[in-house]
Design an enzyme around this catalytic site. Structure first.
Site, PDB file in Angstrom:
ATOM      1  N   ASP A 161      45.525   6.581   1.593  1.00  0.00           N
ATOM      2  CA  ASP A 161      44.850   5.391   2.602  1.00  0.00           C
ATOM      3  C   ASP A 161      45.293   5.007   3.704  1.00  0.00           C
ATOM      4  O   ASP A 161      44.648   4.428   4.338  1.00  0.00           O
ATOM      5  CB  ASP A 161      44.575   4.444   1.355  1.00  0.00           C
ATOM      6  CG  ASP A 161      43.683   4.688   0.119  1.00  0.00           C
ATOM      7  OD1 ASP A 161      43.626   3.948  -0.626  1.00  0.00           O
ATOM      8  OD2 ASP A 161      42.991   5.783   0.327  1.00  0.00           O
ATOM      9  N   ARG A 197      34.452  -4.177   3.397  1.00  0.00           N
ATOM     10  CA  ARG A 197      34.653  -3.332   2.041  1.00  0.00           C
ATOM     11  C   ARG A 197      36.068  -3.831   1.441  1.00  0.00           C
ATOM     12  O   ARG A 197      36.510  -4.060   0.080  1.00  0.00           O
ATOM     13  CB  ARG A 197      34.446  -1.972   1.560  1.00  0.00           C
ATOM     14  CG  ARG A 197      32.734  -1.613   1.760  1.00  0.00           C
ATOM     15  CD  ARG A 197      32.560  -0.180   1.374  1.00  0.00           C
ATOM     16  NE  ARG A 197      33.467   0.053   0.168  1.00  0.00           N
ATOM     17  CZ  ARG A 197      34.162   1.225   0.108  1.00  0.00           C
ATOM     18  NH1 ARG A 197      34.131   1.958   1.160  1.00  0.00           N
ATOM     19  NH2 ARG A 197      34.878   1.354  -0.995  1.00  0.00           N
ATOM     20  N   ASP A 238      34.452  14.952 -12.977  1.00  0.00           N
ATOM     21  CA  ASP A 238      34.765  15.628 -14.130  1.00  0.00           C
ATOM     22  C   ASP A 238      35.935  15.204 -14.885  1.00  0.00           C
ATOM     23  O   ASP A 238      35.778  15.429 -16.118  1.00  0.00           O
ATOM     24  CB  ASP A 238      34.886  17.235 -13.460  1.00  0.00           C
ATOM     25  CG  ASP A 238      35.894  17.408 -12.800  1.00  0.00           C
ATOM     26  OD1 ASP A 238      36.128  16.463 -11.468  1.00  0.00           O
ATOM     27  OD2 ASP A 238      36.845  18.105 -12.909  1.00  0.00           O
ATOM     28  N   LEU A 239      36.837  14.861 -14.382  1.00  0.00           N
ATOM     29  CA  LEU A 239      38.142  14.298 -15.196  1.00  0.00           C
ATOM     30  C   LEU A 239      37.866  13.060 -15.800  1.00  0.00           C
ATOM     31  O   LEU A 239      38.409  12.845 -17.256  1.00  0.00           O
ATOM     32  CB  LEU A 239      39.398  14.219 -14.012  1.00  0.00           C
ATOM     33  CG  LEU A 239      39.874  15.386 -13.393  1.00  0.00           C
ATOM     34  CD1 LEU A 239      40.854  14.909 -12.329  1.00  0.00           C
ATOM     35  CD2 LEU A 239      40.254  16.284 -14.175  1.00  0.00           C
ATOM     36  N   ARG A 268      33.257  13.471  -4.164  1.00  0.00           N
ATOM     37  CA  ARG A 268      33.811  12.443  -5.195  1.00  0.00           C
ATOM     38  C   ARG A 268      33.583  12.979  -6.720  1.00  0.00           C
ATOM     39  O   ARG A 268      32.724  12.251  -7.292  1.00  0.00           O
ATOM     40  CB  ARG A 268      33.541  11.058  -4.740  1.00  0.00           C
ATOM     41  CG  ARG A 268      33.865  10.494  -3.640  1.00  0.00           C
ATOM     42  CD  ARG A 268      35.264  10.535  -3.307  1.00  0.00           C
ATOM     43  NE  ARG A 268      36.069   9.541  -3.839  1.00  0.00           N
ATOM     44  CZ  ARG A 268      36.523   8.315  -3.458  1.00  0.00           C
ATOM     45  NH1 ARG A 268      35.620   7.833  -2.503  1.00  0.00           N
ATOM     46  NH2 ARG A 268      37.066   7.487  -4.074  1.00  0.00           N
ATOM     47  N   CYS A 302      30.434  10.039  -1.359  1.00  0.00           N
ATOM     48  CA  CYS A 302      30.643   9.169  -0.211  1.00  0.00           C
ATOM     49  C   CYS A 302      31.174   9.698   0.990  1.00  0.00           C
ATOM     50  O   CYS A 302      31.204  11.036   1.139  1.00  0.00           O
ATOM     51  CB  CYS A 302      31.577   7.930  -0.749  1.00  0.00           C
ATOM     52  SG  CYS A 302      33.536   8.554  -0.556  1.00  0.00           S
ATOM     53  N   LYS A 319      42.654  -4.651  -3.398  1.00  0.00           N
ATOM     54  CA  LYS A 319      41.387  -4.233  -3.738  1.00  0.00           C
ATOM     55  C   LYS A 319      41.381  -3.290  -5.126  1.00  0.00           C
ATOM     56  O   LYS A 319      40.421  -3.435  -5.666  1.00  0.00           O
ATOM     57  CB  LYS A 319      40.589  -3.744  -2.335  1.00  0.00           C
ATOM     58  CG  LYS A 319      39.274  -2.837  -2.648  1.00  0.00           C
ATOM     59  CD  LYS A 319      38.465  -2.319  -1.677  1.00  0.00           C
ATOM     60  CE  LYS A 319      39.125  -0.951  -1.412  1.00  0.00           C
ATOM     61  NZ  LYS A 319      38.588   0.263  -2.372  1.00  0.00           N
ATOM     62  N   ASN A 320      42.095  -2.164  -4.751  1.00  0.00           N
ATOM     63  CA  ASN A 320      42.214  -1.140  -5.594  1.00  0.00           C
ATOM     64  C   ASN A 320      42.646  -1.377  -6.960  1.00  0.00           C
ATOM     65  O   ASN A 320      43.005  -0.643  -8.050  1.00  0.00           O
ATOM     66  CB  ASN A 320      42.680   0.204  -5.182  1.00  0.00           C
ATOM     67  CG  ASN A 320      41.922   0.556  -3.975  1.00  0.00           C
ATOM     68  OD1 ASN A 320      40.809   0.057  -3.977  1.00  0.00           O
ATOM     69  ND2 ASN A 320      42.511   1.529  -3.356  1.00  0.00           N
ATOM     70  N   ILE A 345      44.273  14.954  -0.234  1.00  0.00           N
ATOM     71  CA  ILE A 345      43.677  14.356  -1.654  1.00  0.00           C
ATOM     72  C   ILE A 345      42.286  14.153  -1.474  1.00  0.00           C
ATOM     73  O   ILE A 345      41.588  14.840  -2.449  1.00  0.00           O
ATOM     74  CB  ILE A 345      44.196  12.654  -1.640  1.00  0.00           C
ATOM     75  CG1 ILE A 345      45.787  12.728  -1.791  1.00  0.00           C
ATOM     76  CG2 ILE A 345      43.299  12.212  -2.762  1.00  0.00           C
ATOM     77  CD1 ILE A 345      46.211  13.112  -2.864  1.00  0.00           C
TER      78      ILE A 345
HETATM   79  C1  EPZ Z   1      41.278   5.606  -5.841  1.00  0.00           C
HETATM   80  O1  EPZ Z   1      40.113   6.437  -5.639  1.00  0.00           O
HETATM   81  C2  EPZ Z   1      41.301   4.560  -4.742  1.00  0.00           C
HETATM   82  N1  EPZ Z   1      39.702   3.743  -4.778  1.00  0.00           N
HETATM   83  C3  EPZ Z   1      40.984   5.344  -3.365  1.00  0.00           C
HETATM   84  O2  EPZ Z   1      41.202   4.180  -2.242  1.00  0.00           O
HETATM   85  C4  EPZ Z   1      42.303   6.238  -3.194  1.00  0.00           C
HETATM   86  O3  EPZ Z   1      42.229   6.889  -1.891  1.00  0.00           O
HETATM   87  C5  EPZ Z   1      42.281   7.254  -4.227  1.00  0.00           C
HETATM   88  O4  EPZ Z   1      42.339   6.209  -5.489  1.00  0.00           O
HETATM   89  C6  EPZ Z   1      43.657   7.966  -4.103  1.00  0.00           C
HETATM   90  O5  EPZ Z   1      44.670   7.276  -4.016  1.00  0.00           O
HETATM   91  C7  EPZ Z   1      39.994   2.885  -5.729  1.00  0.00           C
HETATM   92  O6  EPZ Z   1      40.946   2.521  -6.506  1.00  0.00           O
HETATM   93  C8  EPZ Z   1      38.700   1.970  -6.025  1.00  0.00           C
HETATM   94  P1  EPZ Z   1      41.149   9.827  -7.377  1.00  0.00           P
HETATM   95  P2  EPZ Z   1      39.636   7.434  -6.720  1.00  0.00           P
HETATM   96  O7  EPZ Z   1      40.286   9.731  -8.804  1.00  0.00           O
HETATM   97  O8  EPZ Z   1      40.003   6.862  -8.092  1.00  0.00           O
HETATM   98  C9  EPZ Z   1      39.395  14.280  -7.065  1.00  0.00           C
HETATM   99  C10 EPZ Z   1      40.328   2.995  -0.480  1.00  0.00           C
HETATM  100  O9  EPZ Z   1      40.129   3.502   0.811  1.00  0.00           O
HETATM  101  N2  EPZ Z   1      38.790  13.871  -8.392  1.00  0.00           N
HETATM  102  O10 EPZ Z   1      42.651   9.556  -7.321  1.00  0.00           O
HETATM  103  O11 EPZ Z   1      38.276   7.957  -6.558  1.00  0.00           O
HETATM  104  C11 EPZ Z   1      38.830  13.603  -5.872  1.00  0.00           C
HETATM  105  O12 EPZ Z   1      37.607  14.203  -5.586  1.00  0.00           O
HETATM  106  C12 EPZ Z   1      39.933   4.148  -1.622  1.00  0.00           C
HETATM  107  O13 EPZ Z   1      40.810   2.148  -0.953  1.00  0.00           O
HETATM  108  C13 EPZ Z   1      38.300  15.104  -9.113  1.00  0.00           C
HETATM  109  O14 EPZ Z   1      38.114  16.277  -8.581  1.00  0.00           O
HETATM  110  O15 EPZ Z   1      40.833   8.608  -6.200  1.00  0.00           O
HETATM  111  C14 EPZ Z   1      39.967  13.346  -4.885  1.00  0.00           C
HETATM  112  O16 EPZ Z   1      39.921  14.690  -4.399  1.00  0.00           O
HETATM  113  C15 EPZ Z   1      39.228   5.560  -0.923  1.00  0.00           C
HETATM  114  N3  EPZ Z   1      37.803  14.716 -10.395  1.00  0.00           N
HETATM  115  C16 EPZ Z   1      41.047  13.336  -5.694  1.00  0.00           C
HETATM  116  O17 EPZ Z   1      41.059  13.793  -6.973  1.00  0.00           O
HETATM  117  C17 EPZ Z   1      37.497  13.501 -10.876  1.00  0.00           C
HETATM  118  O18 EPZ Z   1      37.138  13.354 -11.967  1.00  0.00           O
HETATM  119  C18 EPZ Z   1      41.802  11.895  -5.864  1.00  0.00           C
HETATM  120  O19 EPZ Z   1      40.736  10.999  -6.516  1.00  0.00           O
HETATM  121  C19 EPZ Z   1      38.090  12.517 -10.164  1.00  0.00           C
HETATM  122  C20 EPZ Z   1      38.791  12.794  -8.955  1.00  0.00           C
END
Ligand code: EPZ
Length: 419
Positions: free
Chosen positions: A306, A398, A124-125, A121, A116, A22-23, A328
């Protein structure tokens, strides 16, 4: 709403072909708009999150045809650059369209993706990275209004956290930028490498995906291509866990064992025997699992967040006490309350969860609060004595293709009831 009714206490065994990731599918579908010709995405899982991405592609004006696990996208008819609130709300990870839309059209207008079940979520990055590439972003009444004058410009971006989504947004925006983009501290998940492989097959020049520094040499244009989505390492972990909690055995076909690198040692510590041969993995579980000393969720190649919930279900019935540290996401223990209803003994203190294994769980009605937590409840219900009902199935659908059919094919007894 629909729910699953599970009859517990059955030992699972057999073999499963693991669905596409999915990801990986979600950013790949967003990336198809960058090309000037058709892309075919093969091994695309049949999930509601994929449906949501396809709805966005169709809204943008792309032609779509879908048969079984192949999605064909023709981006040549694209005429919009906005994603309305209702489509953004369907799936918050649609933020990954932002980089692709602004790189393709010079404009993008999307509603601010809300939080969510896992927490606020933030993005900012994503925004700071796109600004470094030359995107002008205004936040206006819940919308992100983005534009750029001419082509985006390559930049050296250092991510303070290896965000998966932010890395993907940078890749999609930088692939056709002027000059080279360097990402220091990018996400290194296998899905990132899969996206880089797709983009390079379309004519991009991306090196270092999966490593600590990624180089993206901008090119003038990209074509479409045919691409096979990698297997879903989290779905693989989920089905291994379902077999393991029942003392069963399972053969997984068509997987990439190295993607399970952080998970295999944990399941071996819990007493499972795991044999890997080519793209096949066989797991044989002991009659009762042992506890896992400590699990810390980390960015890849660390233990995946995950997989935290599915493995917590195993720990709930293991011999001994296991400790989890969720590093995370802020709010990724929502399945704990539901596991307690099944008789688990778990204490949560901030990011730490202490799980004291019990000999047996007992069936109850529980509710999925998020995707992986819901999968954890299905795993626990398979082992629990008696009948378990799992509500909130829309969360599970999902990320898992007809989860009950897959598990019933290896000996589970699960019925889906549409209310
Ligand atoms: C991806 O989410 C996956 N989703 C998530 O899978 C997965 O848990 C996550 O990566 C970590 O591996 C998809 O790929 C669609 P992140 P993503 O940006 O991209 C913080 C599932 O169950 N952060 O690596 O949203 C954020 O709050 C889902 O399949 C910032 O602070 O993850 C979090 O604490 C759930 N600022 C951490 O980083 C930002 O701009 C990880 O987020 C972006 C993220």
């Amino acid at each position: 709403m629909s729910k699953l009714i599970l009859q517990g206490g059955r030992r699972l065994s057999g073999e499963i072909f693991v669905q596409g990731a999915k990801n990986s599918a979600l950013p790949l579908l967003a990336a198809t708009i960058l090309g000037d010709s058709v892309s075919e995405i093969h091994n695309c899982p049949d999930l509601s999150d994929v449906d949501a991405s396809i709805n966005i592609l169709q809204y943008l004006g792309c032609g779509i045809s879908r048969s079984n696990n192949t999605v064909v996208v023709d981006p040549r008819g694209m005429f919009r650059y906005d994603i309305p609130d209702n489509l953004m709300r369907e799936m918050r990870s649609s933020i990954v369209f932002l980089g692709a839309i602004v790189a393709k059209t010079g404009r993008a207008r999307i509603s601010f993706p809300g939080g969510c079940e896992l927490g606020p979520r933030p993005i900012d990055l994503h925004l700071s990275s796109l600004r470094q590439l030359g995107v002008i972003i205004e936040e206006d009444h819940g919308y992100l209004d983005c534009r750029c004058e001419g082509r985006l410009k390559g930049a050296h971006i250092t991510l303070s956290f290896p965000s998966v989504g932010a890395t993907e947004n940078i890749m999609l925006a930088a692939a056709t930028a002027e000059g080279t983009t360097i990402i220091s501290n990018p996400a290194r998940e296998p899905e990132i490498s899969d996206l880089a492989d797709y983009l390079n097959s379309c004519g991009a020049r991306i090196h270092g995906a999966g490593e600590s520094t990624m180089y993206i040499e901008g090119v003038e244009k990209l074509s479409g291509t045919a691409h096979q989505v990698i297997p879903d390492r989290i779905a693989a972990t989920t089905f291994m866990s379902a077999a393991a909690i029942t003392g069963g055995s399972l053969v997984l076909r068509e997987i990439v064992p190295s993607h399970l690198g952080p998970v295999i040692p944990v399941m071996e510590e819990m007493g499972c025997d795991i044999k890997v041969q080519g793209h096949e993995l066989k797991i044989t579980a002991p009659p009762r699992l042992k506890r896992v000393k400590i699990i810390r969720t980390l960015p890849y190649p660390g233990f995946p967040t995950d997989a935290q919930a599915p493995i917590m279900s195993l720990a709930s019935v293991a011999d001994g006490t296991s400790v989890f540290v969720e590093n995370i996401f802020e709010n990724r223990y929502k399945h704990v309350g539901e596991l307690l209803r099944l008789g688990a003994k778990i204490k949560v203190e901030g990011r730490v969860a202490v799980v004291e294994g019990v000999p047996r769980l007992s069936g109850a009605t529980v509710c999925a609060m998020d995707l992986r937590g819901g999968a954890a409840l299905v795993i626990a219900g398979i082992a629990a004595e008696g009948i378990t009902e799992v509500d909130g199935l829309h969360h599970i659908d999902r990320g898992y293709e007809r989860i009950e059919e897959t598990l019933n094919s290896i000996g589970a007894k699960i019925t889906r009831v549409n209310e």
